[in-house]
Design an enzyme around this catalytic site. Structure first.
Site, PDB file in Angstrom:
ATOM      1  N   HIS A 235      -1.847   9.437  -2.862  1.00 29.91           N
ATOM      2  CA  HIS A 235      -0.869   8.482  -3.325  1.00 29.91           C
ATOM      3  C   HIS A 235      -1.065   8.497  -5.010  1.00 29.91           C
ATOM      4  CE1 HIS A 235       1.521   5.017  -3.418  1.00 29.91           C
ATOM      5  NE2 HIS A 235       0.524   4.150  -3.437  1.00 29.91           N
TER       6      HIS A 235
ATOM      7  N   HIS B  34       7.576  -0.434   5.349  1.00 26.10           N
ATOM      8  CA  HIS B  34       7.152  -0.358   3.789  1.00 26.10           C
ATOM      9  C   HIS B  34       8.229   0.625   3.355  1.00 26.10           C
ATOM     10  CE1 HIS B  34       5.228  -0.774   0.134  1.00 26.10           C
ATOM     11  NE2 HIS B  34       4.612   0.370  -0.153  1.00 26.10           N
TER      12      HIS B  34
ATOM     13  N   ASP C  45       0.462  -5.591  -3.552  1.00 28.84           N
ATOM     14  CA  ASP C  45       1.227  -5.897  -2.376  1.00 28.84           C
ATOM     15  C   ASP C  45       0.825  -5.705  -1.034  1.00 28.84           C
ATOM     16  OD1 ASP C  45       1.737  -2.869  -3.298  1.00 28.84           O
ATOM     17  OD2 ASP C  45       3.493  -2.800  -1.900  1.00 28.84           O
TER      18      ASP C  45
END
Length: 294
Positions: free
Chosen positions: A175, A243, A85
């Site tokens: 992440h 986001h 994305d």
């Protein structure tokens, strides 16, 4: 003054002098979920005459057209990590920015800066679209320089871009163990911290209790309370959510934006805005927010 912008794992610390030639626009504020009102993650930073794009999710060329910025006018694309994305819009930015109409007209190489993997990504895109490029070179006589790519990779924290008073500094972010490399960026245009734009992910407790996959997704992101703790430490003049990841299932609805704000407020009481696509911020002696007007 400095603005800090954080999309998913993209933290841009942007420093701006007491002037109005520094602007940040949220081109896309969504997650992978296809939403008609929110496009893929992407942020445009305009500092003086430079236009820096951070990530390129779906729909970036459309958003740029809406605000009157030619795709071919972008100076650099910075990549934070390789989740689809965040990079699915790169072919569109690269190819469409080369075309002859006013929305394109790139005549110099498409510059990309990112962690290890950026060169492989662009080399594979060049192979995938080789026939399109060949056809347009022969048929439309477009400048070959405009479809060339210039890619810089880095594997450690530090300055990755510096030009005419604008400095971009990359740093590693967490992440998830399998999602590496993943980086944030700090964009300096003077000093101080004014604007902090950060990602956020939320789900109702019932969904997290019922779904291990949803627990994993949340663990890779920043919850509203975690983001609130960041805002409380940094004390920006304005904090902004972008986001925005709202999780749901067939039986359990996603949380509302009001839910996200309420949870943030348990930790952070300062100025806070939930970002929307094409919302922009001008940074000078103060930070001003402007919603997009059609």
């Amino acid at each position: 003054m400095r603005a800090v912008i954080a999309g998913l794992l993209a933290v841009f610390a942007v420093a701006g002098q007491a002037q109005t030639d520094f602007k940040v626009t949220l081109l896309g504020t969504a997650s992978p979920a296809p939403r008609p009102d929110r496009f893929g993650p992407s942020t445009l930073v305009e500092a003086g005459d430079q236009k820096l794009l951070f990530d390129a999710g779906r729909g970036v060329p459309i958003r740029l057209r809406q605000i009157g910025v030619p795709i071919g006018r972008l100076d650099v694309l910075f990549i934070t990590h390789y989740h689809s994305d965040h990079v699915s819009g790169i072919p569109d930015v690269w190819l469409t920015g080369w075309l002859a109409p006013p929305f394109g007209r790139r005549t110099s190489p498409f510059r990309v800066i990112g962690p290890i993997g950026a060169k492989a990504l662009m080399e594979n895109l060049e192979r995938a679209y080789a026939l399109d490029v060949k056809i347009r070179l022969e048929d439309e006589k477009l400048p070959p320089e405009g479809i060339a790519t210039a890619v810089d990779e880095f594997d450690k924290d530090g300055v990755v871009y510096e030009k005419n008073g604008v400095k971009v500094i990359a740093f590693a972010v967490e992440h998830g163990a399998a999602i590496k490399p993943a980086v944030g960026y700090r964009v300096e245009y003077a000093s101080g911290t004014d604007l902090l734009i950060h990602e956020v992910a939320a789900a109702l407790p019932a969904l997290l209790a019922a779904s291990v996959p949803m627990q994993r997704i949340i663990a890779h992101h920043t919850t509203p309370m975690e983001a609130g703790a960041v805002f409380s430490r940094t004390k920006p003049k304005l904090a902004v959510y972008s986001h925005i990841v709202l999780l749901s299932s067939e039986k359990i609805a996603e949380p509302t934006l009001d839910d996200v704000v309420a949870e943030t407020r348990q930790i952070y009481k300062g100025p806070l805005v939930v970002g929307e696509d094409l919302m922009s911020f001008e940074i000078g002696d103060s930070v001003s927010m402007k919603p997009y007007k059609k």
